[in-house]
Write an enzyme that holds these catalytic residues in place. Structure first.
Site, short mmCIF file in Angstrom:
data_model
loop_
_atom_site.label_atom_id
_atom_site.label_comp_id
_atom_site.label_asym_id
_atom_site.label_seq_id
_atom_site.Cartn_x
_atom_site.Cartn_y
_atom_site.Cartn_z
N GLN A 164 39.08 36.37 41.43
CA GLN A 164 40.05 37.19 41.36
C GLN A 164 41.10 37.01 42.41
O GLN A 164 40.85 36.95 43.30
CB GLN A 164 39.71 38.62 41.36
CG GLN A 164 39.07 39.13 39.93
CD GLN A 164 40.15 39.12 38.79
OE1 GLN A 164 41.34 39.34 38.97
NE2 GLN A 164 39.31 38.72 37.50
N TYR A 191 32.66 34.97 29.62
CA TYR A 191 33.56 34.55 30.51
C TYR A 191 33.42 35.29 31.97
O TYR A 191 34.42 35.82 32.56
CB TYR A 191 35.15 34.79 30.07
CG TYR A 191 35.21 34.43 28.78
CD1 TYR A 191 35.57 33.45 28.37
CD2 TYR A 191 35.32 35.70 27.75
CE1 TYR A 191 36.03 33.18 27.05
CE2 TYR A 191 35.65 35.16 26.33
CZ TYR A 191 35.89 34.09 26.04
OH TYR A 191 36.39 33.70 24.77
N GLU A 212 29.19 32.07 30.46
CA GLU A 212 30.11 31.61 30.82
C GLU A 212 29.93 30.01 30.93
O GLU A 212 28.88 29.74 30.76
CB GLU A 212 30.40 31.83 32.52
CG GLU A 212 30.82 30.97 33.51
CD GLU A 212 32.31 30.80 33.35
OE1 GLU A 212 32.88 31.89 33.23
OE2 GLU A 212 32.88 29.67 33.39
N ASP A 272 36.61 38.49 29.27
CA ASP A 272 37.71 38.04 30.46
C ASP A 272 38.14 36.79 30.20
O ASP A 272 37.71 35.94 31.01
CB ASP A 272 37.30 38.45 31.93
CG ASP A 272 38.22 38.21 32.87
OD1 ASP A 272 39.49 37.88 32.41
OD2 ASP A 272 37.87 38.19 34.22
N CYS A 297 44.63 38.14 31.36
CA CYS A 297 45.60 37.68 32.22
C CYS A 297 46.85 37.08 31.49
O CYS A 297 47.89 36.64 32.02
CB CYS A 297 45.19 36.55 33.02
SG CYS A 297 44.39 35.17 32.21
N GLU A 329 48.17 41.49 34.39
CA GLU A 329 46.66 41.73 34.16
C GLU A 329 46.63 42.83 33.37
O GLU A 329 47.06 43.95 33.74
CB GLU A 329 45.86 41.46 35.34
CG GLU A 329 44.52 41.36 34.99
CD GLU A 329 43.93 40.04 35.09
OE1 GLU A 329 44.62 39.20 35.33
OE2 GLU A 329 42.68 39.79 34.85
C1 LIG Z 1 39.86 34.59 33.88
S1 LIG Z 1 38.44 33.87 34.28
C2 LIG Z 1 37.33 35.34 34.57
C3 LIG Z 1 36.14 34.95 35.34
C4 LIG Z 1 35.41 36.41 35.83
N1 LIG Z 1 35.26 37.28 34.92
C5 LIG Z 1 36.03 36.77 37.29
O1 LIG Z 1 36.67 37.93 36.92
O2 LIG Z 1 35.91 36.43 38.22
C6 LIG Z 1 37.92 33.27 33.03
C7 LIG Z 1 36.67 32.40 33.03
O3 LIG Z 1 36.30 31.88 31.39
C8 LIG Z 1 35.50 30.50 31.82
N2 LIG Z 1 35.87 30.05 30.44
C9 LIG Z 1 36.97 29.08 29.98
N3 LIG Z 1 36.81 28.83 28.83
C10 LIG Z 1 35.50 29.10 28.44
C11 LIG Z 1 34.84 29.19 27.33
N4 LIG Z 1 35.22 28.42 26.03
N5 LIG Z 1 33.52 29.80 26.99
C12 LIG Z 1 33.16 30.39 28.22
N6 LIG Z 1 33.71 30.52 29.44
C13 LIG Z 1 34.99 29.94 29.43
C14 LIG Z 1 36.30 30.14 32.90
O4 LIG Z 1 35.21 29.13 33.49
C15 LIG Z 1 36.60 31.16 33.87
O5 LIG Z 1 35.49 31.49 34.84
#
Ligand SMILES: C[S@@+](CC[C@H](N)C(=O)[O-])C[C@H]1O[C@@H](n2cnc3c(N)ncnc32)[C@H](O)[C@@H]1O
Length: 335
Positions: A164, A191, A212, A272, A297, A329
């Protein structure tokens, strides 16, 4: 019309509820900040110059404190300077990671020179990167202490994972979610990153299953689970669509060998996603859940997904993570 009014107008087409709005200070809020490096100075991209005028006031004070002295040290060393084009900072609040990124392979002499620089600082770890190469001077994992009203968590992160970005709004986001959970039993989280929400929310649920697709994030989350002595979180490196297939029993995964998904009684799904929003498979999966928490986001993909999800919006929080930019956000509770 400013970004908040614009989003609220769009939201009115989908929900009658009034959003809660959380603002951030316009300076000192960024826990992560990236700078170009050229002509012995930190630089900004042209697009950023229009927004920030002076980006140096935006990083968290722990980063701001280190930046000028680090610049002096870098400029003293020809070896450190040569072909350096970017410096990324992130902070735990007290300890700073600075990743120096190069257009040249890094050798042992770079590590020695970087060590000399690092020795001038109490709270700095340097990392060197170039194409397909990462060089550590000492540690790469940062321990963030997240304190909320009732508890304190250690969350490990490093420069390969999402964390974050707004230091102050992060804990407000966690309390916004915690306060509104109704009848929580088990949580499915997609995610999950390195656990920025997983770890502080785990005590509100009986069990949490978090997925994730970034292996670095999952490794860090597993270590943080141990570090905090938590026993009710299971996690697996699965993409959103793999998680949907596993839950629908369409595919079996070796990565789920020791996890009994069928034993979960999920009351909530928390998502997320990155800026692109939810995949169609995730939208279909989410329809099995009574309660959904959608952290977004990107208001554009959020508004698109809200139509596809076709659920009642029970409450919504808008977090102005990046003052002076078009970003917002959003956290929505959906029935
Ligand atoms: C906005 S971040 C949120 C991470 C966590 N919730 C946080 O707040 O620290 C989105 C996350 O989704 C993961 N991500 C991206 N594409 C994805 C997919 N197709 N399947 C699963 N995870 C994914 C990224 O690696 C990232 O960690």
């Amino acid at each position: 019309m400013n970004k908040l009014s614009k989003f609220c107008c769009e939201l009115e087409k989908h929900a009658e509820i009034k959003p809660q709005i959380f603002l951030s200070s316009a300076t000192g809020y960024r826990a992560r900040a990236e700078f170009g490096f050229s002509k012995n100075s930190y630089t900004m991209m042209e697009s950023e110059q229009k927004i920030y005028m002076d980006k140096s006031s935006i990083p968290h004070p722990s980063i701001q404190e280190i930046m000028p002295d680090l610049l002096i040290q870098i400029n003293k060393s020809k070896l450190i300077l040569k072909k350096l084009f970017q410096i990324n900072f992130r902070t735990s609040g007290t300890h700073v990671l600075a990743t120096l990124i190069y257009h040249k392979p890094l050798q042992e002499d770079w590590i020695l020179a970087a060590k000399d620089i690092q020795n001038n600082f109490k709270n700095l770890s340097l990392i060197g990167r170039s194409k397909k190469q990462k060089v550590l001077v000492d540690k790469e994992d940062l321990e963030v202490i997240n304190n909320d009203a009732n508890s304190s968590f250690k969350i490990l992160q490093n420069d390969l994972v999402f964390f974050q970005p707004n230091f102050y709004l992060y804990s407000l986001m966690i309390s916004f979610i915690s306060k509104q959970l109704e009848d929580p039993r088990d949580l499915l989280e997609l995610y999950c990153g390195c656990g920025g929400f997983t770890l502080p929310l785990a005590s509100k649920f009986n069990k949490v299953f978090a997925t994730e697709n970034n292996r670095h994030s999952i490794r860090l989350l597993k270590e943080s689970i141990k570090l905090n002595n938590l026993s009710n979180i299971e996690t697996a490196r699965l993409s959103d669509n793999e998680t949907a297939s596993a839950l629908a029993n369409e595919r079996s995964f070796r990565r789920l060998e020791n996890i009994d998904i069928q034993s979960y009684e999920f009351s909530h799904i928390l998502v997320d996603p990155p800026r692109a929003g939810l995949s169609d498979e995730t939208i279909t999966l989410s329809k099995q859940f009574k309660n959904m928490i959608y952290i977004s986001c990107n208001p554009e993909s959020f508004l698109r997904d809200i139509v596809k999800l076709d659920r009642e919006i029970v409450s919504i929080g808008i977090f102005d993570q990046f003052a002076n930019t078009q970003h917002l956000e959003v956290i929505a509770f959906l029935k």
